[in-house]
Design a protein around this motif. Sequence first.
Motif, PDB file in Angstrom:
ATOM      1  N   SER A  12       6.756  43.345  -5.730  1.00  0.00           N
ATOM      2  CA  SER A  12       6.436  43.563  -4.195  1.00  0.00           C
ATOM      3  C   SER A  12       6.659  45.011  -3.804  1.00  0.00           C
ATOM      4  O   SER A  12       7.789  45.612  -4.055  1.00  0.00           O
ATOM      5  N   ASP A  13       5.930  45.306  -2.557  1.00  0.00           N
ATOM      6  CA  ASP A  13       6.419  46.529  -2.034  1.00  0.00           C
ATOM      7  C   ASP A  13       7.809  46.488  -1.518  1.00  0.00           C
ATOM      8  O   ASP A  13       8.695  47.398  -1.431  1.00  0.00           O
ATOM      9  N   LYS A  14       8.439  45.273  -1.069  1.00  0.00           N
ATOM     10  CA  LYS A  14       9.708  44.994  -0.308  1.00  0.00           C
ATOM     11  C   LYS A  14      10.817  45.414  -1.572  1.00  0.00           C
ATOM     12  O   LYS A  14      11.825  45.808  -1.276  1.00  0.00           O
ATOM     13  N   ALA A  15      10.474  44.814  -2.727  1.00  0.00           N
ATOM     14  CA  ALA A  15      11.053  45.087  -3.978  1.00  0.00           C
ATOM     15  C   ALA A  15      11.379  46.657  -4.228  1.00  0.00           C
ATOM     16  O   ALA A  15      12.372  46.999  -4.555  1.00  0.00           O
ATOM     17  N   LYS A  16      10.287  47.379  -3.995  1.00  0.00           N
ATOM     18  CA  LYS A  16      10.173  48.744  -4.520  1.00  0.00           C
ATOM     19  C   LYS A  16      11.052  49.695  -3.413  1.00  0.00           C
ATOM     20  O   LYS A  16      11.612  50.300  -3.544  1.00  0.00           O
ATOM     21  N   GLU A  17      10.820  49.180  -2.073  1.00  0.00           N
ATOM     22  CA  GLU A  17      11.484  49.918  -1.248  1.00  0.00           C
ATOM     23  C   GLU A  17      13.155  49.481  -1.414  1.00  0.00           C
ATOM     24  O   GLU A  17      14.075  50.580  -1.036  1.00  0.00           O
ATOM     25  N   ALA A  18      13.576  48.351  -1.467  1.00  0.00           N
ATOM     26  CA  ALA A  18      14.956  47.920  -1.936  1.00  0.00           C
ATOM     27  C   ALA A  18      15.416  48.935  -3.276  1.00  0.00           C
ATOM     28  O   ALA A  18      16.538  49.497  -3.088  1.00  0.00           O
TER      29      ALA A  18
END
Length: 360
Positions: free
Chosen positions: A42-48
Motif C-alpha cells: 500500500s502507499d501508506k507502507a511505502k511512505e513509512a
Amino acid sequence: MSQIRPQPGILEIAPYQGGQSHLDGVAEVVKLSSNENPFGPSDKAKEAFARTAHQLHRYPPTDHAKLRQAIGDVHGVDPGRVICGVGSDEIITFLCQAYAGPGDEVIHTEHWFSMYRISTLAAGATPVEVPERERVVDVDAILDACNERTRLVFIANPANPTGTMVGGNEVARLADGLPPQAILVLDGAYAEFVEGYDGGAALVEARDNVVMTRTFSKIYGLGGLRIGWGYGPAEIIDVLNRVRGPFNLSQTQLETAEAAVRDVDYTERCRADNARLRAWLAEALAEAGVPSDTSTANFILARFASPAEAEACDEWLKSQGIIVRRVNGYKLPHCLRITVGDEASCRRVAHAVRAFKGQA
Ligand SMILES: Cc1ncc(COP(=O)(O)O)c(C=O)c1O
C-alpha cells in the motif's frame, strides 16, 4: 582430509529454489512464479518505508511492541502472544530449533512447503512425509503417522502449492488427536486471501498446542522486505523469543509492516481483486482444457495430462515472456503453479495457455 563437518542433517538439505525472475533476452517478463502481490504494498507502507531512511543509524527496538499492537488491533489477537520474525520462515526456524532435535520427528504433508523440511534437518531432527488425499491434507494420515517422537506437525492452510484448504473442524480434530508432546503449526501465509478466515487464531486461543504463522510477503506485498509473525500459547512464544536474535527486525521492517497491516482498506481491495481474477483465470484455463482444484489462495495449480505436457507448456510460456512455477520438487510434476497477477497478466497467461492448447 579435513575433520571439519557440519551437524548431522545439514548436508541432506536441498538448497531452496526460488521462483525464476528473468528470462534471457526478454526485457519485460510477466512474473507469476512467487505468489507475490502484483499491486505491491500500500502507499501508506511505502511512505513509512521512506520515512525510516532518516533513522538508519539507530538500532531498532527489540520488543516489536508497536507492530505487535497493530497486528493485535487488526487481527483481534493478543499482542502479548505475538512474535515477529524475518518472514514467517524465521518463525518456522525458531519452532524447529526450539522444539525438535536429534531423534525427534517433524511431520509435513506430501506437497509440503520446503522450509518445513529445511528447518527440520537444520535442527538435526527427522522429517516425516505424510500422504495427502487428492492434493488435500489428510488429517487421519497425519494422526496415523504420529508417535512418541513427534514434536511438530506443519500444515499450510490454505496450502502451497495446491491452494486447497481443510475445514476448521478437521483442523481442530487434528489438534485434539496429537500426542501430548506435539505442537500443531498452522501456516497461514495465504490466510488473508480467504474472506472471513482467521488463519486459525481462534484455535490458538482455544488450545495449548497450536501455533499460527503469518506473513507480510503475500497480500501485504512486502516479500522483498522479509517480515512475518507467529501467534501461540504464552509459554511457547516465550520459548521462541529466547532463541530470537534481539535485533532480528529493522526499524524499516517494523514501521513498514505496521503501516501495511493498519491499511485495512487496501488489504480488502487486494483480497477482492485476487478473488475476482482467480475465478476468471481458473475458468479460462478450464475452458482451455487445463483443470485445477478450487484455490483459496493467490495462485492456481494448473493440472496437465502428463509431466511432459506441463514441461512443454512451461517452455512455451517462457517463450512468450511468462514465468510460472514448475512444482516437480513438490511432487507435482504434471502441474504448473500460476500466481494470480493483475488483469493484464491473467489475460496474457490465459491467452498463451489457450494458444499452447491449439485454441487461440
Ligand atoms: C506456505 C508458505 N509458508 C510460508 C512462506 C514463507 O513466507 P515468508 O516470506 O513470510 O518467509 C511461504 C512463501 O512462499 C509459503 O508459501
